[in-house]
Design an enzyme around this catalytic site. Structure first.
Site, PDB file in Angstrom:
ATOM      1  N   ASP A 468      -8.441   0.664  14.161  1.00 47.38           N
ATOM      2  CA  ASP A 468      -7.383   1.475  13.116  1.00 47.38           C
ATOM      3  C   ASP A 468      -7.753   2.493  12.410  1.00 47.38           C
ATOM      4  O   ASP A 468      -9.018   2.620  12.064  1.00 47.38           O
ATOM      5  CB  ASP A 468      -6.639   0.225  12.358  1.00 47.38           C
ATOM      6  CG  ASP A 468      -5.051   0.539  12.036  1.00 47.38           C
ATOM      7  OD1 ASP A 468      -4.843   1.702  12.171  1.00 47.38           O
ATOM      8  OD2 ASP A 468      -4.705  -0.494  11.557  1.00 47.38           O
ATOM      9  N   ASP A 538       3.903   0.973  13.774  1.00 52.54           N
ATOM     10  CA  ASP A 538       3.905  -0.165  13.043  1.00 52.54           C
ATOM     11  C   ASP A 538       5.441  -0.794  13.018  1.00 52.54           C
ATOM     12  O   ASP A 538       5.311  -1.997  12.778  1.00 52.54           O
ATOM     13  CB  ASP A 538       3.204  -0.095  11.746  1.00 52.54           C
ATOM     14  CG  ASP A 538       1.875   0.134  11.277  1.00 52.54           C
ATOM     15  OD1 ASP A 538       1.219  -0.316  12.478  1.00 52.54           O
ATOM     16  OD2 ASP A 538       1.530   0.576  10.365  1.00 52.54           O
TER      17      ASP A 538
END
EC number: 3.2.1.22
Length: 725
Positions: A468, A538
């Protein structure tokens, strides 16, 4: 196929199976002549260049790598500052070289050829004798693909320093095309991949990122199309940059109606010092031509990126069905809770469990511990290895989340090395999500991250890593670079990232790496070179994902698109959608779940079990088949797409209706990409019905769709060619 050189006229004809690209030398300048449908090469081809009046100057010429300061007032492809402060250079043709195959780019991700027969490369050498600047324009053409791959290498062959102020990868002048539209992907966090289309008019249309990353807001891709171009018809010219930092893509229409399209590293806040005999290599721009609309442009990108950009073990392997604990537990978990979710997943046929954020340092929220990559024994008293082995015993692989490019001010690492972040002395350090960005221009920082991750990989059976990166770059400066090189920091950061990724993926080839940047903030071809899939957004709401996944597929293969079923009400928008609707959207990518499976009812568990079984039967087709987009979520209430095998003997079709329509007409869905001569057995997955139709009938008349008076309706079909006899 190949590159034909006609030396007496200075003509270079780059040819593939269905495309031609022509360059001609005029008064020492490389002039762009043509890019489009394949032309037969005839000898001689001397009069292709459209002459302009002798008094017109460079401003009227269609150029391959234009300069500024000598009569061309449009956007230049490069600009150089000499030691005396002047910024005038004039590149002239100095020679060429033909290379079989495609050379790699040192330190940069790039598409590749597996053998010399599938590609050929042209290097055009240009020189400015006064300054000593040499530029090599690099073009690769692939035999069976309508693709031109371009980059430039700028070298200082003089005795004085040069400073690059701009160094783009490609510039193409479109003359005689008339009006053009531009299509690009725009958005923000949680709504990436929105397709934007608008007409070009005199002036500039600029698509860029100044964030040090490719960004949620704008993707390093754009396409120029004729106004009549659709998904299935018309000409499309795609531009995609293999780069993970700040970029620019600029379409400029001049007063004569010609359009200049340029792409490369963002010139804003960029410079690069070239000492004598040093060189600078630009990233690659991948240019695709289609005469069959946006769909064929996309499929060209998909095939190229899936098989000649992605690398390693997982390039061709089917990806595992996973369950991720993030939306199930967030930071609040222990070993038994993780194993309980994995145990339920194993019963339902899931193959991989991913432990997300919160397992390291003292990470009880997102305000601490980034950089402290050791297990939190408060949550996992027996350690990561124990959890992983318990999950492995259930028959699942084990995956792990990292954010290796960041550092929390509240961390042991920051207290020990406060200078290891990007920063400018005397200025405040802007925090986002309570974190700063590590200075990847520094080798000792990259070594620390490599050693930290290696220590875990050597002691824990990790099969998957979610890498990430949750914030953009600010205070872009490095404590180890001298003042005259501070504006190189952003690009050196990207080069440092690539160096680390090359090192770590080579050392651990059996780990499936997935990139992520708060979702799609760094969904770009540069990352796909190291990690064959990306967490697309997301936002896991199925309705929003229709647009996100549809738009992302404009350039990126489905094998790169991570898609999960999450709980309802959805955590991003609060919407409640049926489990079958969420499943059908997510099965149109790399499939998984992001919720607490232990909270499902028996009925829901049975649905999940069937979804997993169905996906395993079709995932090879979804991940490797040709994508045909049938109905756009950007244009109405319905969406549909299908995946077709290379031999056209198998296909799977998905369709979606967002809101119910009163008194609706009976709907049909025209398919695409099938063999009109074949007969197909069609099985309706949502109705359990089976029938047979000819490929021509399915593409011309279409399939009849069942209608149910409800919101969030979806369905799917499987097609298999009927074998004679």
């Amino acid at each position: 196929m190949g590159i034909i050189v006609q030396e007496n006229t200075g003509l270079f004809h780059l040819q593939s199976a269905g495309m031609s690209y022509l360059i001609q030398m005029v008064d020492g300048y490389p002039i762009h002549v043509y890019w489009g449908d394949k032309l037969k090469h005839r000898e001689p081809m001397a009069n292709l260049f459209i002459h302009t009046p002798e008094t017109a100057g460079l401003d009227r010429l269609f150029q391959e790598y234009p300069q500024y300061g000598s009569g061309d007032f449009r956007n230049p492809a490069y600009q150089v500052e000499l030691e005396d402060g002047t910024r005038i250079t004039e590149l002239k043709y100095a020679g060429y070289k033909l290379i079989k195959g495609k050379p790699l780019l040192a330190g940069l991700p790039a598409v590749y050829a597996e053998n010399e027969a599938e590609a050929e490369t042209l290097e055009l050498e240009l020189k400015d004798d006064y300054s000593g600047l040499k530029v090599v324009l690099i073009y690769t053409v692939f035999a069976g693909r309508n693709v031109i791959v371009r980059s430039a290498r700028l070298s200082n062959e003089g005795g004085k320093k040069l400073r690059l102020l701009r160094a783009l990868s490609a510039s193409v002048d479109f003359g005689g095309k008339g009006d053009l539209d531009i299509i690009y992907l725009s958005g923000a966090w949680a709504r990436e991949g929105n397709m934007t289309r608008r007409a070009l008019h005199q002036g500039e249309t600029r698509i860029d990122s100044k964030r040090g990353m490719s960004s949620h807001q704008l993707n390093p891709f754009s396409a120029l199309v004729t106004p009549e171009t659709t998904e299935h018809h018309g000409e499309a010219y795609g531009f995609s940059l293999i780069y993970s930092g700040g970029f620019e893509a600029v379409a400029e229409v001049d007063s004569f109606g010609s359009t200049r399209m340029s792409m490369g590293i963002n010139s804003f806040d960029f410079s690069w010092l070239l000492n004598p005999y040093e060189s600078f290599q630009t990233p690659e721009a991948v240019m695709v031509y289609s005469k069959q609309g946006l769909g064929e442009m996309s499929r060209t990108y998909h095939r190229l990126y899936r098989t000649r950009l992605c690398r390693g073990k997982y390039r061709d392997e089917e990806r595992p069905v996973l369950v991720n604990n993030w939306e199930a537990t967030y930071f609040n978990f222990n070993a038994d809770k993780l194993v309980a979710i994995a145990d339920e997943g194993a019963k339902l046929g899931i193959e991989l469990f991913v432990l997300d954020d919160g397992w390291f340092g003292k990470r009880d929220s997102d305000n601490s511990s980034l950089g402290d990559w050791y297990e939190d024994r408060r949550k996992l008293p027996e350690g990561l290895a124990d959890v992983a082995k318990r999950i492995n015993k259930l028959g699942l692989q084990f995956g792990l989340w990292f954010e290796p490019e960041m550092i929390s001010p509240d961390s042991e690492l920051y207290r020990k090395h406060p200078d290891w972040c990007l920063h400018v002395p005397g200025r405040r350090r802007s925090e986002a999500r309570w974190q700063l960005v590590l200075d990847y221009t520094r080798k000792e920082v990259r070594d620390y991250i490599y050693d930290s991750l290696s220590a875990i990989f050597s002691s824990v059976p990790v099969s998957y890593v979610k890498w990430d990166m949750n914030r953009a770059l600010t205070e872009i400066g490095s404590a180890v670079l001298p003042p005259e090189r501070q504006s190189e920091t952003a690009h050196r950061y990207v080069l440092g990232l690539y160096e680390l990724l090359e090192r770590i993926t080579a050392a651990y080839p059996n780990i499936l790496f997935e990139s992520c940047s708060s979702g799609g903030g760094r969904f770009d071809p540069g990352m796909l070179y190291y990690m064959p899939q990306t967490w697309t957004s997301d936002n896991t709401d199925a309705v929003e994902r229709l647009k996100i996944q549809f738009g992302t597929s404009l350039v990126y293969p489905v094998s790169a698109i991570g898609a999960h079923v999450s709980a309802v009400p959805n955590h991003q928008v609060g919407r409640i959608t049926p489990l079958d609707f969420r499943g059908n959207v997510a099965m149109s990518g790399n499939f998984g779940y992001e919720l607490d499976l232990t909270k499902f009812s028996d009925e829901e568990k049975e649905m999940v079990k069937n979804q997993v079984i169905s996906y395993k039967q079709i995932r090879g087709l979804v991940q490797k088949g040709d994508l045909y987009r049938l109905k756009s979520p950007f244009e109405g209430n319905e969406s549909a797409w299908m995946f077709v095998s290379e031999d056209k003997e198998e296909a799977v079709v998905y369709y979606f209706q967002v809101m119910a329509v009163p008194n609706a007409m009976r709907r049909t869905l025209r398919l695409d990409g099938l063999n009109p001569e074949l007969e197909y057995e069609v099985w309706s997955g949502d109705r359990g019905e089976k029938s047979s139709y000819g490929g021509d009938r399915l593409m011309q008349l279409g399939l009849h769709l069942a209608y149910r008076q409800k919101d969030y309706e979806s369905g799917w079909f499987r097609l298999k060619a009927v074998k004679e006899g």
